[in-house]
Design an enzyme around this catalytic site. Sequence first.
Site, short mmCIF file in Angstrom:
data_model
loop_
_atom_site.label_atom_id
_atom_site.label_comp_id
_atom_site.label_asym_id
_atom_site.label_seq_id
_atom_site.Cartn_x
_atom_site.Cartn_y
_atom_site.Cartn_z
N ASP A 54 -2.43 -0.70 6.36
CA ASP A 54 -3.35 -1.07 5.29
C ASP A 54 -2.86 -2.29 4.52
OD1 ASP A 54 -4.89 1.02 6.05
OD2 ASP A 54 -4.57 2.26 4.28
N ASP A 78 0.86 -1.18 0.00
CA ASP A 78 0.00 0.00 0.00
C ASP A 78 0.90 1.23 0.00
OD1 ASP A 78 -2.78 1.20 0.32
OD2 ASP A 78 -1.76 2.11 2.01
N HIS A 107 -3.32 10.51 6.84
CA HIS A 107 -2.22 9.54 6.92
C HIS A 107 -1.27 9.81 8.09
CE1 HIS A 107 -0.04 12.81 5.03
NE2 HIS A 107 -0.72 12.69 3.90
N GLU A 125 1.02 5.59 0.77
CA GLU A 125 0.42 6.83 1.22
C GLU A 125 0.98 7.94 0.34
OE1 GLU A 125 -2.02 7.04 3.32
OE2 GLU A 125 -1.93 4.89 3.79
N HIS A 152 -4.89 3.73 7.38
CA HIS A 152 -4.33 4.87 6.64
C HIS A 152 -2.84 5.08 6.95
CE1 HIS A 152 -7.86 6.03 4.49
NE2 HIS A 152 -8.57 6.18 5.58
#
Length: 728
Positions: free
Chosen positions: A688, A542, A593, A544, A683
């Site tokens: 995640d 994942d 985040h 951010e 987040h």
Amino acid sequence: MSAQQKTDPRLWWLLGTAAVASLVWLGITFGLIGSAMDAQERASVLQTVGDRLVLIALTWGAGMAAIGWGLKRWFDLWVTPSVQLAEEAQVLLKTDVVRELQPKGNAETKVLVGLFNQLVGQREGLRREMDAKVREAAQGIEQEKSRLAALMSELTQSVVVCNLDGRVLLYNNRARMQFRALSQAPGVTGGAELIGLGRSVYGVFDRKLVQHALENVEQRLQRGAAQPSAQFVTTTPSGQLLRVQMAPVRAVAVGDGPVSLTGFVLMLDNITRDFEAESARDQVLHSLTEGSRAALANMQAAIDMLDYPDLEPAMRERFMNVVREETRALSLRIARVDAGASDGLKTRWPLEDMLGADLVNAALRRIQDVAGLRCASVEVDPALWLRVESFSLLQALVYLAGRLSDEFEVRSVELRLGPAGAGTDKAHLDLIWSGQAISTETVMSWELDPMKVGAETLRLTVRDVVERHGGAFWFERERVRHQAFFRLLLPLASPQEAAETRGLLPTDSRPEYYDFDLFKTTEATHSMDDRLLSELSYTVFDTETTGLNPSQGDEIIQIGAARIVNNKLLRQECFEQLVDPQRSIPPETIPIHGIRPEMVRGQPTIEQVLPAFHAFAQDTVLVAHNAAFDMRFLQLKEAQTGVRFDHPVLDTLLLSAVVHPHQDSHRLEALAERFNITVVGRHTAMGDAMVTADAFLRLIPLLAEKGIHTLGQAREAAQKTFYARLKY
């Protein structure tokens, strides 16, 4: 991302059927009525109806709307809850998820949900009883496995076990730290791209070299050798020199049949420093012999000339100067060799890396127990790592404290530890006391006398201990504080050694660095699309980002990833890295985040991080939730970073829509709730990624229930979903 559930297509089919049926019924009705009229009556009716055709259409539309509303209510109360209940029940049936279904829909469906929850409760009770019996029966096996895990974890030698394809199926903590030192990007990946369950050892070692060693082992095994092994020395891509010993892993023999191999064990030693030290010593000896040869020749020639009795005084003095200069140069050269040899002896003495605070605490206890003095620590740097031989050093401290007590009636001492100064690789350890002054002669006498600790007299002196550590020892006074202290100058552990030792400290839980089921796997000979989902290795990741528009300048600020091998989530083999986006982070995104500008300042840039992540994900399938978003960021950086992510990709958003097409939402939170997954760090890239990995593992058996077993089938099914149309 937010995803609103589209209307059930069956509702549209029913509504369309009702509309067509009503139009057909109206057509037939008007046709029958018209056939019973004469031409004049039909013309009159058509004129009357034609003037009011809009009103009739509106009336028909209102009727269809009412029918549509009724159908929608019927679906909401009867059809949709039943379909969703079936999908949620399938989750409980085919996975290990345990949760209570929420009642919804009509009264009868709610009663059915309650009964289903009772059945699930009974099933879980039976499962717990069965698990308890299995655990009881397998207790002995678990104990053996725990002993093996404990043994491997505490070994001080790097051990890696591989199957015959070179895939890693076991490694210990020392091997993990060893491979960190071998990594070309240790600050980003920490060696995770080299070592890991299911990874190929040929990423570090040349395949032909390992295969040659394995052939030698097999030949010795066939000749009846009891303990066949092979050794080789190799260099790694990062320039390190490794000595490797290989031993076979044998299959259990059946009857009198031949013993076959199922894998091999590699025991690794990094001999780079030893090789460099040996090379340096050889260079010193070479320079000594070559330099001494010329000096001795000059001295011999000068002495021969001095034998002449009629040599002029000026010439005699000149030759005497030659002898003196060559003698002085030779003495200096020998002194340098002697110093180098002394350093070599000191480095070969068994010194160990030790946290300075631990050494101070041990010294405090020993002084108090043996010398009977009150003692305390002051100004101890908790981050200092020393390279010491702790036993003899503690003996020296106890000896000095005991002589202070016996000869100068000192009743309390303090220990102080700190760095010696910037640019040095030493630390100073001070033994401090208050009281009568000590002469320099007394200190020198104590330094050279054999140490006496309690009733035992040792052959060592304080100077011996100091010289073993390549340090120094002296006495100082602090007149302002009315204190005096002995100062020991000790070597610091090198940064790499300190990092390795920190990695070996006990942790709250022992990581799993083994998976013996990988002994069964072999190198696939068919394409990845044809392989079963349960056989593949995955990198679940994942990102951010600074925003949601990769094409308009938004950048990655964090990447988190975990690996799935053999249907197991390897929580210890992770990739987590902040990225300096080299642009501002919009303030409105920070609450989402939690990454502030100062957190990414000075972190590696995307040019450093993406190649490391690419190596971490090598030979795996990429998995993400709403993967189109994350992959778009990676694709836009291909030219800038020089790496191309051409891995197969699976999207848990699309796969969820495949197995549960009638659920209201396929957001990550909805999947976590449906599969009863605990969400930690939502987040954050790593948080995640972990939730996505857990959800993906639960989706695999549900896909199998729908006849989707291979990677190719999963990708094809995902592309047919409504959400596959999303673009970034």
